[in-house]
Write a protein that holds these residues in place. Structure first.
Motif, short mmCIF file in Angstrom:
data_model
loop_
_atom_site.label_atom_id
_atom_site.label_comp_id
_atom_site.label_asym_id
_atom_site.label_seq_id
_atom_site.Cartn_x
_atom_site.Cartn_y
_atom_site.Cartn_z
N ILE A 170 0.86 -1.19 0.00
CA ILE A 170 0.00 0.00 0.00
C ILE A 170 0.89 1.23 0.00
O ILE A 170 1.67 1.45 0.94
N GLU A 191 -6.24 3.13 -7.74
CA GLU A 191 -5.86 4.39 -7.09
C GLU A 191 -7.06 4.84 -6.29
O GLU A 191 -8.11 5.17 -6.85
N LEU A 192 -6.93 4.80 -4.97
CA LEU A 192 -8.08 5.13 -4.12
C LEU A 192 -7.95 6.55 -3.59
O LEU A 192 -7.02 6.85 -2.83
N ASN A 237 -1.65 -1.29 -4.29
CA ASN A 237 -2.58 -0.18 -4.55
C ASN A 237 -1.99 1.13 -4.05
O ASN A 237 -1.17 1.14 -3.14
N LEU A 281 -8.97 3.32 5.51
CA LEU A 281 -8.86 2.88 4.11
C LEU A 281 -7.67 1.93 3.96
O LEU A 281 -7.76 0.90 3.28
N VAL A 282 -6.58 2.26 4.61
CA VAL A 282 -5.37 1.43 4.51
C VAL A 282 -5.62 0.04 5.12
O VAL A 282 -5.21 -0.98 4.55
N VAL A 342 -2.84 5.10 -2.54
CA VAL A 342 -3.85 5.85 -1.78
C VAL A 342 -3.57 7.34 -2.01
O VAL A 342 -2.41 7.77 -1.93
N VAL A 351 -7.68 8.07 6.89
CA VAL A 351 -6.82 7.41 5.90
C VAL A 351 -6.47 6.00 6.40
O VAL A 351 -6.46 5.03 5.63
#
Ligand SMILES: NC(=O)c1ccc[n+]([C@@H]2O[C@H](COP(=O)([O-])OP(=O)(O)OC[C@H]3O[C@@H](n4cnc5c(N)ncnc54)[C@H](O)[C@@H]3O)[C@@H](O)[C@H]2O)c1
Length: 257
Positions: free
Chosen positions: A141, A247-248, A184, A231-232, A186, A228
Motif C-alpha cells: 500500500i 488508485e483510491l 494499490n 482505508l489502509v 492511496v 486514511v
C-alpha cells in the motif's frame, strides 16, 4: 484490542509501516495493530518512532529505517521474516512535501522528494515483493497523494513524485497479479498532520492559509490521519482481495470537480 463482537480484520498478519513516527503512518500502525496485525513501525525519527511503538506495546516494535537506504531495507525485511516468519503488509507512508512551482522549485528539492517519495517506495516494494511472492500472498500500500492525480502549480516536484508512485504501484500490481501480491495507491487531499502544518508554514503560516487548505476539498475541511488509516486497513485486509492496481482517492470530493 480488537472489538469483541467481530473478528479482527488483519488478525495474524505481519506488517511494516514506514513513516510510522508521525501523521498518517502513525495512525495506520495503530489501526493495523488494533485490528490484529503484528506491526513493525519503521521511521528515521528514532525518538518519535520509539514512542509510537511503546504506545502500542509488545509484540509491536520500532525499527530505525532511512527509506532511501537500499541495504537498510534488505536488513529490515530479512529481520522481520527471521523473527515473524512472514510479511503480509507493507504500508509505504514515509514521504516529504516541499513547495515550489516550475519557476521557483530547486533541483535539489526535486531530487530530495524523488529520493524519499519514489526511490524509497520502490526499494520497499521490491524488498517486500520477493517475500510476498515466495509465500503466495501480500498487500503493498503506497501513500501517493491527490497531487499524484490532480496538478497543483505550487507543488511541481511533489506532484511529479506522487504521480510516479501512482504508476509504479500499477506496474507492481501487474507483476503480482498471478502470484498473490496486490499493490494499490492511496491518494489523500490535505490531511491534518505535521506535514500539512509544515506546508502551511511554507505558504506563510497564517490561519487563513489553513482555512484555504481546508476549503480545497468540497467537504470544506482537512481529512484526518485516522480516516486514511481506515482505508489502509481495508486494503491490507482480505476484504479487498480483488482490488489491485487501483488508485483510491480520499479527498472530501476534491477530485470530483
Ligand atoms: N498530510 C497530507 O495532507 C498528505 C496528503 C497526501 C499525501 N500524503 C502522504 O502521506 C504520507 C504521510 O504523510 P504525513 O502527512 O503523515 O507526513 P508526516 O510528515 O506527518 O510524517 C512523515 C513521516 O515520515 C518519516 N520520514 C520522512 N522521510 C523519511 C525517510 N527518508 N526515511 C524514513 N522515514 C522518513 C518522518 O520522520 C515522519 O515520521 C506521505 O507520503 C505524504 O506525502 C500526505
Amino acid at each position: 484490542m480488537p472489538a469483541m463482537d467481530r473478528p479482527a480484520r488483519v488478525a495474524g498478519k505481519v506488517a511494516i509501516v514506514t513513516g510510522a513516527a508521525s501523521g498518517i503512518g502513525h495512525a495506520c500502525a495503530r489501526q493495523l495493530a488494533h485490528e490484529g496485525a503484528l506491526v513493525v513501525l519503521a521511521d528515521r525519527n528514532v525518538e518519535r518512532g520509539q514512542a509510537a511503538a511503546e504506545e502500542l506495546g509488545a509484540p509491536h516494535r520500532f525499527a530505525q529505517l532511512e527509506v532511501t537506504d537500499e541495504e537498510g531495507w534488505t536488513r529490515l525485511v530479512d529481520e522481520v521474516v527471521a523473527r515473524a516468519g512472514r510479511l503480509d503488509i507493507l504500508v509505504n507512508g514515509a514521504g516529504i512535501g516541499l513547495r515550489g512551482s516550475i519557476e521557483t522549485a530547486t533541483l535539489a528539492d526535486l531530487r530530495q522528494m524523488w529520493a524519499v517519495n519514489v526511490e524509497g517506495v520502490f526499494l520497499g516494494c521490491r524488498a517486500a515483493f520477493a517475500v510476498m511472492k515466495a509465500q503466495g500472498s501480500g498487500s503493498l500500500i503506497n501513500l501517493s497523494s491527490i497531487a499524484g492525480i490532480v496538478g497543483d502549480a505550487d507543488l511541481a516536484g511533489y506532484c511529479a513524485s506522487k504521480g510516479a508512485v501512482r504508476m509504479l504501484s500499477k506496474s507492481i500490481a501487474l507483476s503480482g497479479a498471478k502470484v498473490g501480491v496486490r499493490c494499490n495507491s492511496v491518494h489523500p487531499s490535505f490531511i491534518d498532520t505535521p506535514m500539512v502544518e509544515e506546508l502551511a508554514r511554507q505558504w506563510g503560516g497564517s490561519p487563513k492559509i489553513r482555512e484555504r487548505l481546508a476549503q480545497a476539498a468540497p467537504m470544506g475541511r482537512l481529512g484526518t490521519a485516522q480516516e486514511v488509516a481506515h482505508l489502509v486497513v481495508f486494503l491490507a485486509s482480505d476484504e479487498s482481495a480483488f482490488i489491485t492496481g487501483a488508485e483510491l482517492t480520499i479527498d472530501g470530493g476534491l477530485s470530483a470537480r
